[in-house]
Design a protein around this motif. Structure first.
Motif, PDB file in Angstrom:
ATOM      1  N   CYS A   2       0.807  -1.232   0.000  1.00 45.63           N
ATOM      2  CA  CYS A   2       0.000   0.000   0.000  1.00 45.63           C
ATOM      3  C   CYS A   2       0.837   1.278   0.000  1.00 45.63           C
ATOM      4  CB  CYS A   2      -0.945   0.006   1.191  1.00 45.63           C
ATOM      5  SG  CYS A   2      -0.145   0.241   2.800  1.00 45.63           S
ATOM      6  N   GLU A  20       2.410   2.693   2.514  1.00 43.37           N
ATOM      7  CA  GLU A  20       2.447   3.366   3.818  1.00 43.37           C
ATOM      8  C   GLU A  20       3.817   3.148   4.470  1.00 43.37           C
ATOM      9  OE1 GLU A  20       0.601   5.578   6.895  1.00 43.37           O
ATOM     10  OE2 GLU A  20      -0.140   5.109   4.898  1.00 43.37           O
ATOM     11  N   CYS A  57       1.934  -4.369   8.265  1.00 42.96           N
ATOM     12  CA  CYS A  57       1.632  -2.972   7.968  1.00 42.96           C
ATOM     13  C   CYS A  57       0.419  -2.537   8.789  1.00 42.96           C
ATOM     14  CB  CYS A  57       1.346  -2.807   6.480  1.00 42.96           C
ATOM     15  SG  CYS A  57       0.813  -1.142   6.023  1.00 42.96           S
ATOM     16  N   ASN A 109      -1.494  -0.128   8.083  1.00 42.54           N
ATOM     17  CA  ASN A 109      -2.515   0.413   7.194  1.00 42.54           C
ATOM     18  C   ASN A 109      -3.299  -0.697   6.483  1.00 42.54           C
ATOM     19  OD1 ASN A 109      -3.788   2.687   5.827  1.00 42.54           O
ATOM     20  ND2 ASN A 109      -2.731   1.955   4.002  1.00 42.54           N
ATOM     21  N   CYS A 110      -2.603  -1.673   5.902  1.00 38.95           N
ATOM     22  CA  CYS A 110      -3.293  -2.720   5.130  1.00 38.95           C
ATOM     23  C   CYS A 110      -3.263  -4.093   5.812  1.00 38.95           C
ATOM     24  CB  CYS A 110      -2.712  -2.824   3.727  1.00 38.95           C
ATOM     25  SG  CYS A 110      -1.040  -3.507   3.635  1.00 38.95           S
TER      26      CYS A 110
END
Length: 79
Positions: A35, A37, A46, A48-49
């Motif tokens: 992603c 990030e 991660c 974020n994902c």
């Protein structure tokens, strides 16, 4: 500010070299390959994902330290 990381000692550092062992440290953040990030180098996934980032971290450390696989993606198929 502790913005580098020593893969040998597994500690955060403030300079180009580890304060504990003297070996070269690496930047403590890496981009998630899924992603994009920024993720802390000590993370396993991660934030974020949620995908695993161990391989990206391993490649980041090799590239930062000038490892033998740093330029392995040359596209040369040996024809």
């Amino acid at each position: 500010m502790l913005n580098n990381y020593c893969p040998e000692c597994q500690v955060l550092c403030s300079g180009k070299f580890c304060w504990r062992c003297g070996k070269r440290s690496v930047v403590a953040m890496v981009k998630c390959p899924y992603c994009g990030e920024e993720v802390a180098i000590v993370a396993k996934f991660c934030g974020n994902c949620g995908k695993p980032i161990q391989e990206a971290i391993k490649m980041h450390i090799e590239r930062e330290r000038g490892g033998e696989h740093a330029n392995s993606d040359t596209g040369d198929k040996g024809d």
